[in-house]
Design a protein around this motif. Structure first.
Motif, short mmCIF file in Angstrom:
data_model
loop_
_atom_site.label_atom_id
_atom_site.label_comp_id
_atom_site.label_asym_id
_atom_site.label_seq_id
_atom_site.Cartn_x
_atom_site.Cartn_y
_atom_site.Cartn_z
N THR A 1 0.96 -1.03 -0.14
CA THR A 1 -0.04 -0.04 -0.01
C THR A 1 0.83 1.34 -0.06
OG1 THR A 1 0.07 -0.16 2.34
CG2 THR A 1 -1.99 -1.01 1.09
N THR B 1 3.96 3.37 -2.16
CA THR B 1 4.51 3.53 -3.31
C THR B 1 5.90 2.97 -3.28
OG1 THR B 1 5.64 5.70 -2.89
CG2 THR B 1 3.32 5.55 -3.92
N TYR C 1 1.96 2.04 -6.65
CA TYR C 1 1.99 1.35 -5.36
C TYR C 1 2.69 -0.15 -5.61
CZ TYR C 1 -1.20 4.49 -3.43
OH TYR C 1 -1.71 5.77 -2.90
N GLY D 1 2.32 -2.84 -4.38
CA GLY D 1 1.42 -4.04 -4.79
C GLY D 1 1.04 -4.15 -6.02
N SER E 1 -5.12 -0.15 13.13
CA SER E 1 -4.15 -0.73 11.98
C SER E 1 -3.03 -0.97 12.39
CB SER E 1 -4.17 0.53 11.02
OG SER E 1 -3.51 1.58 11.58
N THR F 1 1.36 10.72 4.00
CA THR F 1 2.08 10.60 2.67
C THR F 1 3.24 11.34 2.50
OG1 THR F 1 0.57 12.07 1.94
CG2 THR F 1 -0.05 9.91 1.58
N ARG G 1 2.18 3.91 8.04
CA ARG G 1 1.40 3.05 7.18
C ARG G 1 2.14 1.71 6.88
NH1 ARG G 1 2.13 6.91 2.85
NH2 ARG G 1 1.03 5.28 1.32
N GLU H 1 0.82 -2.21 7.71
CA GLU H 1 0.78 -3.27 6.87
C GLU H 1 1.46 -4.54 7.15
OE1 GLU H 1 1.30 -2.06 2.62
OE2 GLU H 1 1.75 -4.01 2.09
N SER I 1 -9.03 0.04 8.01
CA SER I 1 -8.59 1.03 6.79
C SER I 1 -8.85 2.63 7.23
CB SER I 1 -9.53 0.68 5.48
OG SER I 1 -9.87 1.59 4.62
N ALA J 1 -6.27 -2.63 2.85
CA ALA J 1 -5.77 -3.10 1.55
C ALA J 1 -5.04 -4.53 1.63
CB ALA J 1 -4.86 -2.20 0.92
N THR J 2 -4.60 -4.73 2.76
CA THR J 2 -3.83 -6.18 3.15
C THR J 2 -4.25 -6.70 4.46
OG1 THR J 2 -2.13 -4.70 3.86
CG2 THR J 2 -1.88 -5.90 1.72
#
Lengths: 237, 297
Positions: A92, A94, A133, A135, B30, B160, B169, B173, B237, B290-291
């Motif tokens: 998830t 980049t 990404y 993934g 998360s 980000t 993040r 994951e 999420s 997502a995972t």
């Protein structure tokens, strides 16, 4: 003194002894292969070295420092990186974010820039895909990313856990070429592989694990000639 | 038409508050795999800070950041004192621990402050309304909407652009591999709690500014709603939590506004039935994580 040494290392999962007192060492600039069938204890050994599972006995030394019971996050700053089995890139994030995380322990703008340059130089494709990404990359590309991510911390010693697993033959060739190339750049490598023939072609020395113990050790060419490898995989000896 | 617009504003305002709360639960979940049911008590702490600031005559513009900071500090302390010792325990242990923290705090509020609801002095402009294109919007609703959008924007930037945000993040994951990168477990977990505290603090200010009162059990209802919103969106999420929060806000407000008066008694069950309906169609939520979380270390 070797760069890296393991002394009678044991790893237990409850009552199961996955690794039973193994010794091995890695000299500066070497490529050492760790071979063995499924369940031989290769991954348990690496997980214990990385601090992901507790060490039941024995000691691990890197560059003269006892790292036996260090937390996983303490290893990269020392110059020891691991590219885990199954690649485990952050899907998830980049490509560039994955690489940035590889360099998490690096400080200093200049060192960081050099790390970016080196990895993008080795893997131009990662530069092209930097905003994508992880993934969405193919298996081979993810393997490149996993190795690139580990390289971002400028490791002196790099562990690669099953780097060719599940990749197309052409990509497997690239992975082994890459390992040789990295050694030329001064990285010491320990490669855990199920692809025994290919691993012995590029390695200087190899250790053969079976049932949590070292069954055979020696120069890669000697091991390739002896029947020990076949024997270990067929479950005899 | 005007009624629809009016109610839509209300729905965005309430949904935004739910979104902030659900986001706070999701950030911690998360990374740690734990729903922190003491999240509501972080709100209560902020509420009491606002109350005391009102009593002491501290200006509202200073009281708000103080209230948010108090929730952040409380969240980080909570992690340090209560959750760190059980970090490697099962999910059930962590869940029960969070209930215990919530109850201990509620009892403390009841005994040290007051078991009864206390008024909170708010600036007058919050209860006024302004006319935008023919509809009247309460200033507090407008503030809630703006504050939610600002918070979502800032958090998105943080996750980000900032190294620690990206690390959070990554840890969400695959915690084990994140640690292999040199990302310290304590840092990302404390960071997650600080962010969830900040979100709870902002949500508390918005919540209190609609009600002008605070009581020891104030946090219970919003945290349950936030939990529903987080599940609706997809547990773990972050984008899902936001979507779930807004959807829940819309469901509640529209049902309250447009359900025939004879059926208003069944508003809550009807609302929850809609939630179940959504989950039947999308069992992993609106925007699933997502995972699947990798093994925890």
């Amino acid at each position: 003194m070797p760069l890296f040494g393991v002394n009678s290392l044991s790893v237990h999962y409850g009552a199961i002894e996955a690794v039973r007192g193994i010794d091995f060492e890695v000299g500066e600039g070497e490529i050492v292969a760790l071979l063995g069938a499924n369940g031989a204890g290769k991954s348990s050994t690496l997980n214990a070295l990385a601090g992901l599972v507790p060490v039941a006995g024995g000691s691990v030394r890197f560059d003269g420092v006892d790292i036996t019971n260090l937390k996983p996050e303490a290893l990269t700053p020392l110059g020891l990186a691991l590219s885990p089995e199954g690649r485990r890139v952050f899907g998830t994030l980049t490509v560039a974010e994955n690489l940035r995380m590889g360099a998490y322990s690096i400080s200093g703008r200049h060192v960081l820039e050099q790390a970016w340059e080196r990895v993008y130089d080795l893997f131009p494709l990662l530069y092209e895909r930097r905003s994508q990404y992880a993934g969405t990359l193919s298996g081979g590309q993810q393997q490149m990313l996993a190795v690139g991510r580990a390289l971002m911390s400028n490791p002196r010693l790099l562990f690669l856990d099953e780097p060719s697993l599940g990749l197309a033959p052409r990509i497997v060739d690239q992975v082994f070429e890459l390992i040789v190339k990295l050694r030329e750049q001064g990285v010491t490598l320990v490669v855990v592989e199920q692809n025994v023939d290919r691993a012995l072609e590029i390695a200087d020395r190899a250790y053969l694990l079976a049932l949590g113990q070292i069954r055979a050790a020696g120069s890669a060419s000697d091991l390739a000639k002896s029947g020990a490898v076949t024997a270990a995989y067929l479950g005899e000896a | 038409m005007e009624l629809i617009l009016q109610q839509t504003v209300n729905a965005i305002s309430l949904g935004g508050t739910y979104a902030l709360l659900a986001l706070g639960l999701a950030v911690v979940f998360s990374i740690m795999g734990m729903i922190n049911f003491a999240h509501g008590e972080l709100m209560t702490i902020s509420g009491y800070v606002l109350m005391y600031c009102g009593i002491l005559g501290v200006p509202f513009t200073i009281a708000v950041p103080l209230a948010v900071l108090a929730a952040m500090a409380a969240a980080v302390l909570m992690e340090r004192i209560a959750f760190r010792p059980v970090r490697n325990a099962s999910g059930a242990t962590m869940l029960v621990t969070s209930f215990a923290v919530a109850m201990i705090l509620q009892v403390l509020f009841q005994n040290l402050i007051s078991p009864r609801s206390q008024p909170v002095l708010l600036p007058e402009y919050l209860s006024q309304s302004i006319s935008v294109g023919g509809i009247f919007i309460g200033v507090n609703k407008l503030v809630a909407i703006v504050a939610t959008l600002v918070m979502l924007f800032v958090l998105d930037r943080f996750m980000t652009r900032q190294k620690i945000g990206i690390a959070m993040r990554a840890a969400a994951e695959d915690f084990a591999v994140a640690r292999l990168m040199g990302i310290r477990a304590n840092t990302v977990i404390a960071g997650a709690f600080a962010i969830s505290g900040m979100l709870a603090g902002v949500a508390a200010v918005l919540w209190v500014s609609q009600r002008a009162s605070v009581d020891p059990l104030m946090g219970f209802v919003p945290v349950v709603k936030a939990f529903i919103a987080a599940i609706l969106g997809g547990l773990g999420s972050l984008r899902g939590a936001v979507a779930g929060g807004f959807l829940l806000g819309f469901i509640e407000i529209y049902l309250a506004a447009f359900l025939p008066s004879g059926m208003q008694a069944f508003r809550e069950p009807i609302g929850l039935s809609l939630v179940i309906l959504v989950l039947l169609v999308r069992p992993n939520g609106l925007i699933p994580a997502a995972t699947i979380r990798a093994q925890k270390v």
